[in-house]
Design a protein around this motif. Structure first.
Motif, short mmCIF file in Angstrom:
data_model
loop_
_atom_site.label_atom_id
_atom_site.label_comp_id
_atom_site.label_asym_id
_atom_site.label_seq_id
_atom_site.Cartn_x
_atom_site.Cartn_y
_atom_site.Cartn_z
N ALA A 98 -6.08 -4.92 38.53
CA ALA A 98 -7.26 -5.78 38.41
C ALA A 98 -7.66 -5.98 36.95
O ALA A 98 -8.04 -7.09 36.55
CB ALA A 98 -8.43 -5.17 39.20
N ALA A 99 -7.56 -4.93 36.15
CA ALA A 99 -7.92 -5.04 34.73
C ALA A 99 -6.96 -5.98 34.00
O ALA A 99 -7.39 -6.77 33.15
CB ALA A 99 -7.93 -3.66 34.08
N MET A 100 -5.68 -5.92 34.33
CA MET A 100 -4.71 -6.82 33.70
C MET A 100 -4.97 -8.28 34.11
O MET A 100 -4.86 -9.20 33.30
CB MET A 100 -3.28 -6.41 34.05
CG MET A 100 -2.84 -5.10 33.43
SD MET A 100 -2.83 -5.14 31.62
CE MET A 100 -4.28 -4.21 31.23
N ALA A 101 -5.33 -8.48 35.37
CA ALA A 101 -5.66 -9.83 35.83
C ALA A 101 -6.92 -10.34 35.12
O ALA A 101 -6.99 -11.51 34.71
CB ALA A 101 -5.85 -9.85 37.34
N ALA A 102 -7.91 -9.46 34.95
CA ALA A 102 -9.14 -9.84 34.24
C ALA A 102 -8.83 -10.16 32.78
O ALA A 102 -9.39 -11.11 32.21
CB ALA A 102 -10.18 -8.72 34.34
N ALA A 141 -2.28 9.55 46.03
CA ALA A 141 -3.53 8.83 46.28
C ALA A 141 -4.24 8.49 44.97
O ALA A 141 -4.70 7.36 44.77
CB ALA A 141 -4.45 9.67 47.18
N LYS A 142 -4.32 9.47 44.08
CA LYS A 142 -4.99 9.24 42.80
C LYS A 142 -4.25 8.20 41.96
O LYS A 142 -4.87 7.30 41.38
CB LYS A 142 -5.08 10.55 42.02
CG LYS A 142 -6.07 11.53 42.58
CD LYS A 142 -6.04 12.79 41.74
CE LYS A 142 -7.26 13.62 41.92
NZ LYS A 142 -7.34 14.71 40.95
N ASP A 143 -2.95 8.32 41.89
CA ASP A 143 -2.17 7.38 41.08
C ASP A 143 -2.23 5.97 41.64
O ASP A 143 -2.31 4.99 40.89
CB ASP A 143 -0.71 7.84 40.98
CG ASP A 143 -0.54 9.11 40.16
OD1 ASP A 143 -1.52 9.52 39.50
OD2 ASP A 143 0.56 9.68 40.18
N THR A 144 -2.20 5.85 42.95
CA THR A 144 -2.26 4.52 43.57
C THR A 144 -3.62 3.87 43.32
O THR A 144 -3.70 2.67 43.00
CB THR A 144 -1.98 4.63 45.08
OG1 THR A 144 -0.70 5.25 45.26
CG2 THR A 144 -1.96 3.27 45.74
N ALA A 145 -4.68 4.65 43.46
CA ALA A 145 -6.02 4.11 43.20
C ALA A 145 -6.15 3.69 41.73
O ALA A 145 -6.71 2.63 41.42
CB ALA A 145 -7.09 5.13 43.56
N ALA A 146 -5.62 4.50 40.83
CA ALA A 146 -5.65 4.14 39.40
C ALA A 146 -4.82 2.89 39.15
O ALA A 146 -5.19 2.03 38.33
CB ALA A 146 -5.15 5.31 38.56
N GLY A 147 -3.71 2.76 39.85
CA GLY A 147 -2.88 1.57 39.71
C GLY A 147 -3.61 0.30 40.15
O GLY A 147 -3.45 -0.76 39.54
#
Length: 167
Positions: A101-105, A90-96
């Motif tokens: 989104a950051a890479m798209a930004a 769960a933590k890794d997926t949320a961080a992913g």
């Protein structure tokens, strides 16, 4: 029937959540600092309305996902204080999700700003002559943001011990 002030209270609680996350999550402070720098750059480079919409949506998405990531991490820690593979997933997926989104930004930022870089000196001087006070205000905002990022400016909750993540 709901309490008459429940709508207003929802905004207060949301603000408390954002403030708590800013105080405890370094990555969120990084995103806010970058957003302020991009806003300053957008002002200097006189972005079009469409470019502003894209930039604001991109950073809004990144920050919203960072807040959700913080919530997922807190819930995973609460639900499973010991190491558990599902909590890690769960933590890794949320961080992913934040990373995507950051890479798209970042890609959006490159598309919007890189073509303008050769004109940076000219654009800066035009803005300076139009309003030196505004340029100085942007510099102060960026300095405060960097102070928050690097811990120079005191933050709410700084003395609280953050729960150790488990992996």
């Amino acid at each position: 029937m709901s309490h008459p002030n429940s709508f207003g209270r929802a905004f207060v609680y949301a603000g408390e959540g954002i403030w708590t996350a800013l105080a405890s999550e370094r990555n969120l402070r990084v995103h806010v600092t970058v957003a302020l720098a991009i806003a300053a750059g957008g002002w200097l480079f006189a972005l079009t309305a469409v470019e502003w919409m894209a930039v604001v949506l991109a950073f809004g998405l990144v920050m919203a996902l960072e807040l959700m990531n913080t919530a997922v991490e807190a819930l995973a820690d609460l639900a499973s204080p010991e190491i558990h593979p599902l909590a890690k997933r769960a933590k890794d997926t949320a961080a992913g999700a934040v990373l995507v989104a950051a890479m798209a930004a970042l890609a959006l930022g490159l598309v919007v700003f890189v073509p303008r870089l050769p004109d940076f000196g000219h654009d800066f001087m035009v803005r300076w002559h139009q309003s030196p006070i505004a340029v100085l205000a942007v510099a102060v905002v960026l300095a405060v943001a960097l102070g928050l990022l690097w811990g120079v400016v005191p933050r709410h909750g700084r003395t609280r011990r953050r729960p150790e993540p488990f992996r």
